[in-house]
Design a protein around this motif. Structure first.
Motif, PDB file in Angstrom:
ATOM      1  N   ARG A 180      32.172  42.676  39.580  1.00 37.16           N
ATOM      2  CA  ARG A 180      32.354  41.753  38.464  1.00 37.16           C
ATOM      3  C   ARG A 180      31.826  42.327  37.157  1.00 37.16           C
ATOM      4  NH1 ARG A 180      32.132  35.769  40.939  1.00 37.16           N
ATOM      5  NH2 ARG A 180      33.015  36.303  42.942  1.00 37.16           N
TER       6      ARG A 180
ATOM      7  N   PRO B   1      39.771  37.417  31.069  1.00 36.05           N
ATOM      8  CA  PRO B   1      39.086  36.711  32.157  1.00 36.05           C
ATOM      9  C   PRO B   1      40.056  36.378  33.282  1.00 36.05           C
ATOM     10  CG  PRO B   1      39.373  35.247  30.269  1.00 36.05           C
ATOM     11  CD  PRO B   1      39.890  36.599  29.858  1.00 36.05           C
TER      12      PRO B   1
ATOM     13  N   TYR C  65      38.478  36.586  41.035  1.00 36.45           N
ATOM     14  CA  TYR C  65      37.813  37.713  41.699  1.00 36.45           C
ATOM     15  C   TYR C  65      38.348  37.819  43.128  1.00 36.45           C
ATOM     16  CZ  TYR C  65      34.722  37.606  37.712  1.00 36.45           C
ATOM     17  OH  TYR C  65      34.228  37.626  36.431  1.00 36.45           O
TER      18      TYR C  65
ATOM     19  N   ARG D 278      39.408  42.422  26.983  1.00 35.10           N
ATOM     20  CA  ARG D 278      38.852  41.867  28.223  1.00 35.10           C
ATOM     21  C   ARG D 278      39.608  40.582  28.527  1.00 35.10           C
ATOM     22  NH1 ARG D 278      34.299  42.901  31.117  1.00 35.10           N
ATOM     23  NH2 ARG D 278      33.541  44.276  29.480  1.00 35.10           N
TER      24      ARG D 278
ATOM     25  N   GLU E 299      39.893  39.296  36.790  1.00 40.51           N
ATOM     26  CA  GLU E 299      39.317  39.752  35.526  1.00 40.51           C
ATOM     27  C   GLU E 299      39.638  41.225  35.354  1.00 40.51           C
ATOM     28  OE1 GLU E 299      35.053  40.527  33.387  1.00 40.51           O
ATOM     29  OE2 GLU E 299      35.243  38.811  34.728  1.00 40.51           O
TER      30      GLU E 299
END
Length: 195
Positions: A136, A101, A104, A99, A116
């Protein structure tokens, strides 16, 4: 209708809130019912046949075709009308789930490369699930060490965005069966591997 895991957790509060809202203000109650129904529809998970070669990880429009470090990347932008359950582009063992970060930005923009994302890496291909300005929540279904088959469900992105395939090294541009602007469905062939 099959649904992505966790869908009822998102839709149930909307349906429950619709009951008292309808008593207080009918339009508000109807709006909440419509949002609940839209949530169910948005997270639908229909069965899909699987093509040959490298298959599309998502429904949508091919928004990216480019070469990165000698490999081809094909990105599929998912509109709000698309199915958002993502599928494995090829068979393989998942070596890493990461994952990352980020921002957006709208998933169709060039800036979305900094959004992300979740990277699912196998020995010779990588699938990148990219969030958008509204989406999100990226939900991978697989972990490092899992074996996947072509077209197998590997995750979903709640409320949207983009899924990119970094092709195996032996796939070249002339092996692609799609171009930017083409509409695709999860499981359809994006590229043929050389024999």
């Amino acid at each position: 209708m099959d649904l992505a895991p966790g869908t009822w957790r998102l839709a149930t509060p909307l349906f429950l809130a619709a009951v008292p809202a309808t008593v207080v203000a009918l339009p508000a109650g109807l709006a909440l019912l419509a949002l609940g129904a839209a949530t169910l529809w948005f997270h639908r998970d229909p069965p899909r046949p699987t093509g040959d070669g490298v298959v599309s990880p998502a429904d949508g429009t091919v928004s990216v075709v480019r070469t990165e470090e000698g490999r081809i990347r094909v990105g599929v932008f998912m509109s709000p009308l698309s199915v958002h359950v993502n599928r494995a582009p090829l068979a393989g063992r998942i070596r890493r789930v990461e994952r990352v970060p980020g921002a957006y930005r709208p998933a169709f923009s060039k800036d979305s490369d900094r959004n992300e994302r979740v990277r699912l890496e196998s020995d010779d291909w990588t699938l990148v699930l990219i969030a958008g300005w509204f989406a999100r929540r990226i939900h991978p279904y697989v972990s490092a060490g899992d074996d996947v088959t072509p077209g197998e469900r590997v995750g979903h992105i709640s409320y949207g965005s983009r899924a990119d395939v970094l092709m195996p090294p032996d796939v070249e541009r002339d092996h692609l069966t799609v171009a930017e602007g083409d509409d695709v469905r999860a499981g359809e062939t994006l590229a043929r591997r050389p024999d």
